[in-house]
Design a protein around this motif. Structure first.
Motif, PDB file in Angstrom:
ATOM      1  N   TYR A  14      -3.151  -1.155  12.457  1.00 32.52           N
ATOM      2  CA  TYR A  14      -2.696  -2.097  13.487  1.00 32.52           C
ATOM      3  C   TYR A  14      -3.828  -3.036  13.912  1.00 32.52           C
ATOM      4  CZ  TYR A  14      -1.329  -3.576  18.219  1.00 32.52           C
ATOM      5  OH  TYR A  14      -1.069  -4.292  19.344  1.00 32.52           O
ATOM      6  N   LEU A  39       5.399  -4.317  18.181  1.00 30.19           N
ATOM      7  CA  LEU A  39       6.689  -3.635  18.062  1.00 30.19           C
ATOM      8  C   LEU A  39       6.714  -2.694  16.859  1.00 30.19           C
ATOM      9  CD1 LEU A  39       9.167  -6.479  19.008  1.00 30.19           C
ATOM     10  CD2 LEU A  39       8.631  -4.429  20.326  1.00 30.19           C
ATOM     11  N   LEU A  40       6.152  -3.122  15.749  1.00 28.31           N
ATOM     12  CA  LEU A  40       6.089  -2.246  14.574  1.00 28.31           C
ATOM     13  C   LEU A  40       5.246  -1.005  14.846  1.00 28.31           C
ATOM     14  CD1 LEU A  40       5.725  -4.796  11.646  1.00 28.31           C
ATOM     15  CD2 LEU A  40       7.649  -3.267  12.096  1.00 28.31           C
ATOM     16  N   GLY A  42       4.812   0.351  17.757  1.00 25.66           N
ATOM     17  CA  GLY A  42       5.618   1.174  18.660  1.00 25.66           C
ATOM     18  C   GLY A  42       6.659   1.982  17.904  1.00 25.66           C
ATOM     19  N   VAL A  43       7.306   1.363  16.938  1.00 24.33           N
ATOM     20  CA  VAL A  43       8.288   2.079  16.109  1.00 24.33           C
ATOM     21  C   VAL A  43       7.594   3.181  15.319  1.00 24.33           C
ATOM     22  CG1 VAL A  43       9.835   1.825  14.115  1.00 24.33           C
ATOM     23  CG2 VAL A  43       9.893   0.153  15.979  1.00 24.33           C
ATOM     24  N   TYR A  44       6.409   2.902  14.824  1.00 22.42           N
ATOM     25  CA  TYR A  44       5.634   3.905  14.087  1.00 22.42           C
ATOM     26  C   TYR A  44       5.293   5.093  14.995  1.00 22.42           C
ATOM     27  CZ  TYR A  44       1.791   5.982  11.441  1.00 22.42           C
ATOM     28  OH  TYR A  44       0.973   6.844  10.777  1.00 22.42           O
ATOM     29  N   GLN A  45       4.914   4.828  16.241  1.00 27.31           N
ATOM     30  CA  GLN A  45       4.620   5.917  17.185  1.00 27.31           C
ATOM     31  C   GLN A  45       5.855   6.754  17.463  1.00 27.31           C
ATOM     32  OE1 GLN A  45       2.806   4.661  20.783  1.00 27.31           O
ATOM     33  NE2 GLN A  45       1.018   3.823  19.788  1.00 27.31           N
ATOM     34  N   ILE A  46       7.006   6.100  17.620  1.00 25.12           N
ATOM     35  CA  ILE A  46       8.249   6.837  17.828  1.00 25.12           C
ATOM     36  C   ILE A  46       8.511   7.745  16.632  1.00 25.12           C
ATOM     37  CG2 ILE A  46      10.769   6.577  17.948  1.00 25.12           C
ATOM     38  CD1 ILE A  46      10.241   4.053  19.662  1.00 25.12           C
ATOM     39  N   TYR A  47       8.266   7.242  15.448  1.00 28.09           N
ATOM     40  CA  TYR A  47       8.480   8.052  14.250  1.00 28.09           C
ATOM     41  C   TYR A  47       7.562   9.274  14.235  1.00 28.09           C
ATOM     42  CZ  TYR A  47       8.383   9.703   9.495  1.00 28.09           C
ATOM     43  OH  TYR A  47       8.409  10.512   8.392  1.00 28.09           O
TER      44      TYR A  47
END
Length: 61
Positions: A14, A39-40, A42-47
């Motif tokens: 990042y 945003l990408l 953040g999506v990676y952290q959610i994953y």
């Protein structure tokens, strides 16, 4: 791999991507790439913190 190690690798990617965007994109157009990268990430952290642990807890069939 542990979540901490995955987070560290993702954060490094990042930061490198942000640095590349800083030097490539014109200053008046920097907002869109920064928002997209954030945003990408953040999506990676959610994953890695929500989806990945749930998959590991499912019983093996």
């Amino acid at each position: 791999m542990t979540s901490k190690k995955l987070f560290s690798i993702g954060y490094l990617i990042y930061v490198i991507a942000l640095a590349c965007a800083y030097f490539i994109v014109e200053p008046q157009n920097i907002l869109a790439p920064v928002l997209a990268l954030t945003l990408l990430f953040g999506v990676y952290q959610i994953y890695i913190y929500i989806i990945r642990p749930r998959r590991q807890l499912k019983p093996q069939q």
